[in-house]
Design a protein around this motif. Structure first.
Motif, PDB file in Angstrom:
ATOM      1  N   UNK A 244       0.868  -1.457   0.118  1.00  0.00           N
ATOM      2  CA  UNK A 244      -0.147   0.002  -0.069  1.00  0.00           C
ATOM      3  C   UNK A 244       0.828   1.219  -0.176  1.00  0.00           C
ATOM      4  N   UNK A 245       1.902   1.352   0.973  1.00  0.00           N
ATOM      5  CA  UNK A 245       2.929   2.432   0.877  1.00  0.00           C
ATOM      6  C   UNK A 245       3.414   2.602  -0.269  1.00  0.00           C
ATOM      7  N   UNK A 246       3.739   1.558  -1.207  1.00  0.00           N
ATOM      8  CA  UNK A 246       4.500   1.689  -2.452  1.00  0.00           C
ATOM      9  C   UNK A 246       3.471   2.033  -3.507  1.00  0.00           C
ATOM     10  N   UNK A 247       2.388   1.573  -3.560  1.00  0.00           N
ATOM     11  CA  UNK A 247       1.460   2.153  -4.420  1.00  0.00           C
ATOM     12  C   UNK A 247       0.993   3.427  -4.291  1.00  0.00           C
ATOM     13  N   UNK A 248       0.865   3.835  -2.850  1.00  0.00           N
ATOM     14  CA  UNK A 248       0.831   5.394  -2.774  1.00  0.00           C
ATOM     15  C   UNK A 248       1.819   6.323  -3.109  1.00  0.00           C
ATOM     16  N   UNK A 249       3.076   5.828  -3.104  1.00  0.00           N
ATOM     17  CA  UNK A 249       4.178   6.455  -3.481  1.00  0.00           C
ATOM     18  C   UNK A 249       4.193   6.743  -5.122  1.00  0.00           C
ATOM     19  N   UNK A 250       3.427   5.645  -5.779  1.00  0.00           N
ATOM     20  CA  UNK A 250       3.574   5.806  -7.263  1.00  0.00           C
ATOM     21  C   UNK A 250       2.467   6.727  -7.518  1.00  0.00           C
ATOM     22  N   UNK A 251       1.404   6.667  -6.873  1.00  0.00           N
ATOM     23  CA  UNK A 251       0.105   7.672  -7.106  1.00  0.00           C
ATOM     24  C   UNK A 251       0.643   9.171  -6.736  1.00  0.00           C
ATOM     25  N   UNK A 252       1.334   9.289  -5.777  1.00  0.00           N
ATOM     26  CA  UNK A 252       1.856  10.591  -5.493  1.00  0.00           C
ATOM     27  C   UNK A 252       2.632  11.200  -6.590  1.00  0.00           C
ATOM     28  N   UNK A 253       3.712  10.207  -6.877  1.00  0.00           N
ATOM     29  CA  UNK A 253       4.776  10.179  -7.711  1.00  0.00           C
ATOM     30  C   UNK A 253       3.974  10.625  -9.399  1.00  0.00           C
ATOM     31  N   UNK A 254       2.713   9.906  -9.637  1.00  0.00           N
ATOM     32  CA  UNK A 254       2.132  10.442 -10.867  1.00  0.00           C
ATOM     33  C   UNK A 254       1.515  11.652 -10.733  1.00  0.00           C
ATOM     34  N   UNK A 261       6.201  18.017 -12.326  1.00  0.00           N
ATOM     35  CA  UNK A 261       7.297  18.267 -11.135  1.00  0.00           C
ATOM     36  C   UNK A 261       8.176  16.814 -11.498  1.00  0.00           C
ATOM     37  N   UNK A 262       9.006  16.873 -12.313  1.00  0.00           N
ATOM     38  CA  UNK A 262       9.630  15.680 -12.647  1.00  0.00           C
ATOM     39  C   UNK A 262      10.612  14.952 -11.867  1.00  0.00           C
ATOM     40  N   UNK A 263      11.346  16.098 -11.034  1.00  0.00           N
ATOM     41  CA  UNK A 263      12.475  15.600 -10.080  1.00  0.00           C
ATOM     42  C   UNK A 263      11.483  14.975  -9.018  1.00  0.00           C
ATOM     43  N   UNK A 264      10.444  15.747  -8.538  1.00  0.00           N
ATOM     44  CA  UNK A 264       9.668  15.092  -7.264  1.00  0.00           C
ATOM     45  C   UNK A 264       9.080  13.601  -7.821  1.00  0.00           C
ATOM     46  N   UNK A 265       8.575  13.537  -8.798  1.00  0.00           N
ATOM     47  CA  UNK A 265       8.130  12.237  -9.259  1.00  0.00           C
ATOM     48  C   UNK A 265       9.043  11.298  -9.402  1.00  0.00           C
ATOM     49  N   UNK A 266      10.433  11.686 -10.100  1.00  0.00           N
ATOM     50  CA  UNK A 266      11.362  10.538 -10.081  1.00  0.00           C
ATOM     51  C   UNK A 266      11.770  10.226  -8.607  1.00  0.00           C
ATOM     52  N   UNK A 267      11.635  11.092  -7.507  1.00  0.00           N
ATOM     53  CA  UNK A 267      12.042  10.521  -6.310  1.00  0.00           C
ATOM     54  C   UNK A 267      11.181   9.602  -5.532  1.00  0.00           C
ATOM     55  N   UNK A 268       9.697   9.928  -6.037  1.00  0.00           N
ATOM     56  CA  UNK A 268       8.599   9.048  -5.388  1.00  0.00           C
ATOM     57  C   UNK A 268       8.738   7.576  -5.965  1.00  0.00           C
ATOM     58  N   UNK A 269       9.101   7.647  -7.295  1.00  0.00           N
ATOM     59  CA  UNK A 269       9.036   6.248  -8.085  1.00  0.00           C
ATOM     60  C   UNK A 269      10.278   5.535  -7.520  1.00  0.00           C
ATOM     61  N   UNK A 291       5.883   3.076 -14.514  1.00  0.00           N
ATOM     62  CA  UNK A 291       5.918   4.810 -14.521  1.00  0.00           C
ATOM     63  C   UNK A 291       7.404   5.473 -14.741  1.00  0.00           C
ATOM     64  N   UNK A 292       8.357   4.789 -13.988  1.00  0.00           N
ATOM     65  CA  UNK A 292       9.787   5.421 -14.298  1.00  0.00           C
ATOM     66  C   UNK A 292       9.929   5.511 -15.810  1.00  0.00           C
ATOM     67  N   UNK A 293       9.683   4.473 -16.328  1.00  0.00           N
ATOM     68  CA  UNK A 293       9.659   4.593 -18.000  1.00  0.00           C
ATOM     69  C   UNK A 293       8.729   5.712 -18.600  1.00  0.00           C
TER      70      UNK A 293
END
Length: 485
Positions: A244-254, A261-269, A291-293
């Motif tokens: 759940x935490x990982x999926x939430x990190x991906x969702x926030x990254x998206x 905000x590409x740098x923020x997204x890269x960090x979350x992914x 999502x990283x791709x």
């Protein structure tokens, strides 16, 4: 991130399977039955995001009584039957019962109490649901254990202004965690609410875009990782928390990704990928690489996009989901297009179509509910656009817009913006302006920097054609738009 410490707990009474509901599904797969439920909902003006997991939970007896939206849909699908005929418990038998957990207060001193997953229900009355459809329908889509009292308040929307509140009502006070005071271990209630939070964010993004959500999404993510640090009562719960935490990190990254905000997204992914590998979760790893791709492609790093997509496919292969492999092949195709490798792109597109043609299955991840024929067409359109084949890109973008469920406004706007840009660059300015005007009509409901950026590019291409009345109207309306913050 600290690993969760697991302690023994008393086994819970298993739920009683809903055999009547299982018989109604017949030979259809859970995913196919979920699609039939969504179609029935649209027939009566309801909006539910039913998926295979929800069907599985009903059949397993985890949902003893559906919420009011699902009740209306089920009774529409099976006229003449009652909830009891469908294998559910009477609403009166589950209403008001509470779990054995201890409640804690939040937000203006309002008490929060955890509900036992076996007694889950939606306690709102029908009149409130009808009178507040725009706000309430987001909380009618899943009948999870925390939905009635927590998540309905945690994720609220009014038009395009979205307030994503913290997950601190789960019983974990962030200020206490920051002060170093011990917090209680997480249980199934917190894990369920975390999973539902991910669904809420995805649904809100589908309808309104990322810009209004991103700034408010950091607090739930901090809470999710604090839950991991607090530990869990069981290994199964700890695994759910990690996923759940990982999926939430991906969702926030998206949300960061779609907001530019590409740098923020890269960090979350990257955080999600680390969580996946820490817990040996191949599904989460494939999602993170997927999502990283996509991010690498958008950030102008096409070779990285290809490698990330290929890594995602290696992680996903054992999962047995053809639809997931189809999407990951499209991610790879986008990278090859960015490298101007038409042969590599076409080969990946053929694989994507082949995998997609094998149909859905029970192994398809829940997060892929967005991936249908419209998304496949939209992603292929982006590939041809990157390769400069504007007519072909426009054909696929038009199909994507035609196929898209109008309830998902953000994607409809995205595909229409892609169409407008492809038409403009392909030398069809009037058609491009018409498509652009349709996007502008949707921007009152959608906040997406990606779409604003696409429209700005289309406007620049159309400037030499300003003498056309349609183009002039589009350019004037676009010029009057408030600039995104």
């Amino acid at each position: 991130m600290a690993s969760s410490t697991v302690t023994s707990a008393q086994p819970e009474r298993p739920p009683r399977p809903n055999l009547a509901f299982r018989r109604l599904r017949g030979k259809r797969s859970p995913a196919e039955f979920a699609a039939a439920i969504r179609r029935a909902a649209r027939e009566i003006g309801e909006r539910v995001s039913c998926d295979a997991r929800y069907v599985g939970r009903v059949e397993a007896g985890e949902i003893r009584c559906p919420n009011y939206a699902y009740e209306r849909v089920f009774l529409h699908m099976f006229p003449g039957r009652t909830l009891t005929d469908l294998g559910f418990a009477p609403r009166s038998s589950v209403r008001g019962r509470q779990a054995r957990g201890t409640g804690e207060s939040w937000e203006a001193g309002e008490p929060y109490k955890t509900h036992d997953t076996r007694d889950d229900r939606d306690s709102r009355d029908t009149r409130n649901n009808r009178n507040n459809r725009d706000t309430q329908d987001l909380y009618e889509t899943h009948d999870n254990n925390e939905e009635s009292d927590v998540l309905r308040r945690a994720f609220m929307t009014s038009g395009a202004t979205v307030a994503a509140a913290s997950l601190s009502p789960l019983g974990l006070a962030l200020d206490a965690a920051a002060a170093g005071r011990p917090t209680r271990r997480a249980g199934t209630g917190e894990a369920g609410a975390l999973e539902e939070a991910v669904r809420r964010i995805r649904l809100l993004d589908d309808r309104h875009g990322a810009d209004g959500l991103y700034r408010r999404a950091a607090a739930p993510l901090r809470t999710a990782y604090a839950l991991l640090d607090a530990g869990a009562s069981r290994q199964a719960t700890a695994d759910r928390l990690y996923t759940g935490a990982g999926e939430l990190a991906i969702s926030v990254g998206w949300l960061a990704h779609d907001s530019g905000r590409f740098d923020d997204a890269r960090s979350h992914y990257a955080e999600a990928l680390a969580t996946a590998r820490m817990n040996g979760d191949a599904g989460l790893e494939a999602h993170a690489f997927c999502n990283m791709a996509f991010l690498a492609r958008d950030a102008g790093r096409p070779r990285e996009a290809v490698r990330a997509a290929q890594a995602a496919q290696r992680a996903a292969r054992p999962l047995g989901s053809d639809r997931l492999m189809s999407l990951l092949s499209l991610r790879e195709a986008g990278g090859w297009a960015g490298l101007a490798d038409r042969v590599g792109c076409e080969q990946a597109l053929v694989r994507a179509q082949t995998f997609y043609g094998r149909g859905p299955s029970d192994t398809d991840p829940e997060w892929m509910s967005f991936y249908g024929e419209a998304e496949l067409e939209g992603l292929e359109a982006q590939c041809w656009s990157t390769l400069g084949d504007w007519p072909r890109a426009a054909r696929h973008a038009r199909r994507a817009a035609d196929l898209q469920d109008p309830h998902f406004t953000r994607n409809l706007a995205l595909y229409s913006a892609e169409l407008a840009d492809d038409l403009a660059r392909g030398g069809r300015p009037d058609e491009a302006a018409g498509a652009g005007l349709r996007v502008l009509d949707l921007l009152g409901e959608v906040q997406s920097s990606r779409i604003h950026t696409m429209l700005a590019g289309t406007a620049r291409v159309l400037l030499p054609h300003r003498r056309s009345p349609t183009v002039s109207t589009f350019l004037d309306r676009h010029g009057a738009l408030p600039r995104p913050a």
